[in-house]
Design an enzyme around this catalytic site. Sequence first.
Site, short mmCIF file in Angstrom:
data_model
loop_
_atom_site.label_atom_id
_atom_site.label_comp_id
_atom_site.label_asym_id
_atom_site.label_seq_id
_atom_site.Cartn_x
_atom_site.Cartn_y
_atom_site.Cartn_z
N ARG A 15 48.84 89.70 105.87
CA ARG A 15 49.33 90.95 106.43
C ARG A 15 49.00 92.09 105.48
O ARG A 15 48.46 91.88 104.40
CB ARG A 15 50.84 90.87 106.66
CG ARG A 15 51.64 90.50 105.43
CD ARG A 15 53.08 90.16 105.78
NE ARG A 15 53.80 89.61 104.63
CZ ARG A 15 54.99 89.06 104.71
NH1 ARG A 15 55.61 88.99 105.87
NH2 ARG A 15 55.58 88.59 103.63
N THR A 38 52.20 82.93 104.14
CA THR A 38 52.92 83.33 105.35
C THR A 38 52.23 82.77 106.61
O THR A 38 51.02 82.60 106.65
CB THR A 38 52.98 84.85 105.48
OG1 THR A 38 51.66 85.37 105.62
CG2 THR A 38 53.63 85.46 104.25
N TYR A 153 56.58 94.55 87.74
CA TYR A 153 55.41 94.77 88.60
C TYR A 153 54.37 95.65 87.90
O TYR A 153 53.17 95.33 87.90
CB TYR A 153 55.88 95.43 89.90
CG TYR A 153 54.79 95.68 90.91
CD1 TYR A 153 54.30 94.65 91.71
CD2 TYR A 153 54.26 96.96 91.09
CE1 TYR A 153 53.31 94.89 92.65
CE2 TYR A 153 53.27 97.21 92.03
CZ TYR A 153 52.79 96.17 92.80
OH TYR A 153 51.81 96.40 93.73
N ILE A 186 50.61 103.34 99.81
CA ILE A 186 49.90 103.04 101.05
C ILE A 186 50.92 102.79 102.15
O ILE A 186 51.98 102.20 101.93
CB ILE A 186 48.99 101.80 100.87
CG1 ILE A 186 48.08 101.99 99.65
CG2 ILE A 186 48.18 101.55 102.13
CD1 ILE A 186 47.15 103.19 99.72
#
Length: 244
Positions: A15, A38, A153, A186
Site C-alpha cells: 500500500r 499485509t 524513526y 506525502i
Amino acid sequence: MNLEGQTALITGSGRGIGKTIALKLAESGADIVLADMTPEVTKVRTEVETLGRKCLNFKADVTDIGTIEAMVKTIIEELGSIHILVNNAGITQDNLFMRMKPEQWSKVIDVNLNGVFNVSKAVIRPMVKQRSGKIINISSVVGFSGNPGQVNYSSTKSALVGFTKSLAREVGARGITVNAVAPGFIDTAMTQALNESQQEVILQQIPLGRMGDPTDIANAVAFLASEEASYITGTILHVNGGMY
C-alpha cells in the site's frame, strides 16, 4: 524511462508509497516482486498483472534474514535475476523520547535499518555476479531535519544516508548504483490521520504549499532505476516541496 527486461523487488509494497512505486515500475516495463506483510499485497499483484507484467508476491518479514534469503533464491529461480531493489519497508512507533520504551526503539531500528541490511545483503551477491544493479533506499526528510516524537524513526532514516553513500563506494566498480530518495510529507493514510491543525502546521513549512503525492516519490524512484540515472550513485534525492 524504459525498464523492459528488468526485475524489480520492492519491500513494503502492499500500500501507500510502496504500492505506487511498484505500479510505476510496472508501467515502465519492469517485472515486479512484491514483498509485504499485509494482505493487500495480493490486490497489488492483480494490478501489476493487469499492466501485462510478471509479478510475484511474498509475505516477507524483512527482519528475518533467512526468510529473505529464501525469497531471493526463489525470485532468481523463477524470474532469472533481480536488477532493481527498492528498500521501502518501514514502520513508525512515535513517542516523545522521555516516554519511549526500549521496544519502540528496537522495533523501529530492526525493521527500518536492519531490514534494509538484510534485503540488500541477500541481493548484493547476485548483482555483483551479473555486474549490474540498482539499489534505491527510501529515507525521509525527518532523517535530515529531525522531528519531535520520532527519535527512533529519524535515526533510522538518517542512518540510511550513511548506508547509501558507503555501499555506493563499495560496489560502484561492479556496475551497481546505490541511491536514496528522501520524501517529505506525502499524502498517504499516515498523514491523512493527522487533524486539520496538524496538517496546517506542516503545510506552512512547505514552500510549494501542498503535501506531495505518492507518484512524486514513484517518479523519482523510476528515474534512479533507469539508464538515464546510470552515472548517479551515492546520492540522496530530496522530494519534499522545498521544506528542506
